[in-house]
Design a protein around this motif. Structure first.
Motif, short mmCIF file in Angstrom:
data_model
loop_
_atom_site.label_atom_id
_atom_site.label_comp_id
_atom_site.label_asym_id
_atom_site.label_seq_id
_atom_site.Cartn_x
_atom_site.Cartn_y
_atom_site.Cartn_z
N UNK A 303 0.83 -1.20 0.00
CA UNK A 303 0.00 0.00 0.00
C UNK A 303 0.86 1.25 0.00
N UNK A 304 0.31 2.30 -0.55
CA UNK A 304 1.00 3.59 -0.58
C UNK A 304 0.28 4.54 0.37
N UNK A 313 -1.62 0.32 -4.95
CA UNK A 313 -1.18 0.58 -6.33
C UNK A 313 -1.82 -0.42 -7.29
N UNK A 314 -2.39 0.07 -8.36
CA UNK A 314 -3.06 -0.78 -9.35
C UNK A 314 -2.07 -1.78 -9.94
N UNK A 339 3.19 13.25 -2.57
CA UNK A 339 4.09 12.65 -1.59
C UNK A 339 3.61 11.24 -1.26
N UNK A 340 4.53 10.33 -0.97
CA UNK A 340 4.11 8.97 -0.67
C UNK A 340 5.15 8.18 0.08
N UNK A 341 4.68 7.14 0.78
CA UNK A 341 5.54 6.18 1.47
C UNK A 341 4.96 4.80 1.24
N UNK A 428 -2.59 6.94 8.29
CA UNK A 428 -2.49 6.38 6.96
C UNK A 428 -1.98 7.31 5.89
N UNK A 429 -1.47 8.49 6.29
CA UNK A 429 -1.05 9.47 5.30
C UNK A 429 0.44 9.77 5.37
N UNK A 430 0.92 10.35 4.27
CA UNK A 430 2.26 10.92 4.20
C UNK A 430 2.12 12.40 3.86
N UNK A 431 2.86 13.23 4.56
CA UNK A 431 2.82 14.67 4.30
C UNK A 431 4.24 15.20 4.08
N UNK A 432 4.45 15.89 2.98
CA UNK A 432 5.68 16.67 2.80
C UNK A 432 5.44 18.01 3.48
#
Length: 499
Positions: A303-304, A313-314, A339-341, A428-432
């Motif tokens: 998961x991203x 991700x598909x 942004x992602x992890x 569940x989030x990523x923040x720049x």
């Protein structure tokens, strides 16, 4: 009564005396009392090892040292950073030091709270060994950043100098013709270290005998070209560095003929769930490399963690990792401008895994590469140095629950006052985040991340510098700095000798 019996009685009495001093922290003590007795105290000594940065004559390398201010330390302390080959175990100059720039330290660390910087140029800068004591030890970090303007591995290469250890996992290395990957091993101690290097590919262990029993001499560093350990040419390999005796610091320098290069730091210890934080939002291609060292296969949910939450991700919903085999999958432009992890969790049975990402930015002849290993959470505190007012991105991820995080910008290396800001990262989030910058900044500064409340937080910092149209960048993760250690309270209890 013979001598053996007397010795046994004396030894038993001595052991009883020793255990008596720590009687309050034995497992028989009440759980609550034991928990209260163990207090977090600042560490008193820290060792860091920096690999030799480059063999390119065009290399420009900067070092930044920083120790965050820690409560509970004494008033004295110091730190130094010098060539690993400057002195041998008997205190005389080593043979290798004659070929290296070792006479003058690259920097002199400053008081806690203020970064110190230094720089070198060319391809003969040696590996460095650093030691900090007293108030300079807790959370001490040193960043090594190298810019190479042309040739193999051109771009920006960065690595946090690491503590010595006895085992390292590096998913994402290569022995193909277009890659030149070295594992750098540095021995800070007075005795030799003996190391085994194992390579695992898509079909299992690669046959090699020259990777066994490699000796790293005292106060020295050994770069081992991975393609010399095996005749097989494969991408997406996993390297296991296992230290039989002694200890070393280890990092992989991965250089590509066309795609630049960077340092690959070791993955966190094998675990059932992993987080790989801080994928740049403009990444054009992301590859995941995973390996399980156990006897069982691993099935992982992929998961991203995006700014809006966890997404799948598909086409890459799950990943099957066969036991003892290195598995690589191309995720493409998985972040799609955000942004992602990456978050890996078991679909069913938990099987320990190590993992890393290879990230590419740019297109065509303007591509550059960096690596993101799986990392442990920030924990109590984490720090990263060598930040500038422009070109620094701090990425925060809270995969399991909303978290509040305090971020502190240190004073600048040449001037400026500290600044602090608090961020809330939703579950569940990523923040720049727009990290604070010291007021009146001159030089570079350090960022310290401290969770305030909520679930675990993972962090990464990206440095970016475009040169001749090539988007040079490097990513460092921010695991807990281990600046404090639990110290149990022990009281003398001689009554155990009377029982």
């Amino acid at each position: 009564m013979n001598r053996t019996t007397l010795s046994l009685i004396a030894g038993t009495a001595a052991l009883a005396a020793v255990t008596g001093f720590a009687a309050l922290t034995t497992p028989d003590a009440a759980g609550a009392d034991t928990a209260k007795a163990a207090a977090q105290q600042p560490v008193e000594r820290t060792t860091l090892l920096c690999p030799a940065p480059s063999t390119s004559d065009l290399a420009e390398t900067s070092y930044t040292s920083f120790t965050p201010v820690t409560k509970g330390t004494g008033s004295s302390g110091s730190a130094e950073l010098q060539s690993a080959t400057q002195e041998s175990a008997d205190g005389t100059s080593s043979a290798k030091s004659d070929k290296k720039k070792a006479a003058k330290p690259v920097l002199t660390p400053k008081e806690p709270g203020t970064p110190a910087t230094g720089d070198t140029s060319g391809g003969d800068t040696p590996a460095l060994v650093g030691t900090a004591e007293g108030k300079s030890a807790p959370g001490w970090t040193v960043q090594e950043t190298t810019e190479v303007v042309a040739g193999m591995g051109r771009g920006l290469q960065g690595v946090n100098c690491t503590a010595p250890d006895t085992e390292f996992w590096f998913p994402g290395v290569s022995t193909t013709a277009d890659r030149t990957d070295y594992v750098h091993m540095t021995n800070p101690d007075d005795s030799a270290a003996v190391v085994d290097i194992e390579l695992y590919g898509k079909d299992g262990a690669l046959e090699s005998t020259v990777g066994e029993g490699i000796t790293v001499q005292p106060h020295s560093s050994e770069p081992i070209l991975l393609s010399t350990l095996t005749g097989e040419k494969q991408d997406g390999l996993t390297v296991h560095v296992n230290v039989r005796s002694g200890r070393v610091g280890a990092a992989v320098q991965a250089l590509d003929d066309k795609l630049g290069g960077d340092w690959l730091a070791a993955s966190t210890d094998p675990a059932g769930s992993l987080v790989l934080p801080g994928i740049p939002k403009d990444a054009t291609d992301v590859s995941l490399i995973a390996f399980t060292p156990g006897d069982a296969d691993a099935d992982l949910k992929v998961r991203l963690a995006s700014p809006s939450g966890l997404i799948t991700p598909a086409g890459h919903e799950t990943l099957h990792v066969k036991s003892g085999m290195s598995t690589a999958v191309d995720l493409g432009d998985v972040t799609r401008g955000e942004a992602g992890s990456l978050v890996l969790t078991p679909t069913d049975q938990s099987v320990p895994v190590v993992a890393a990402l290879r990230v590419i930015r740019g297109k065509g002849t303007g591509q550059e590469t960096a690596f993101i290993p799986a990392t442990s959470p920030v924990g109590t505190r984490a720090t990263v140095a060598d930040n500038s007012a422009k070109g620094t991105t701090l990425s925060l991820t809270a995969p399991n629950g909303t978290a509040k995080v305090k971020v502190t910008a240190s004073a600048g290396s040449e001037g400026g006052t500290t600044a602090t800001q608090t961020f809330t990262i939703k579950s569940g989030t990523t923040q720049d985040v727009e990290a604070p910058v010291p007021s009146g900044l001159r030089g570079t500064y350090a960022l310290t991340v401290e969770p305030v409340s909520g679930g675990p937080v993972y962090a990464a910092r990206t440095l970016a510098a475009t040169e001749d149209g090539i988007p040079g960048f490097t990513v460092q993760t921010l695991p807990d700095d281990r600046g404090t250690v639990a110290v149990p309270k022990a009281d003398e209890d001689l009554s155990v000798l009377q029982k």
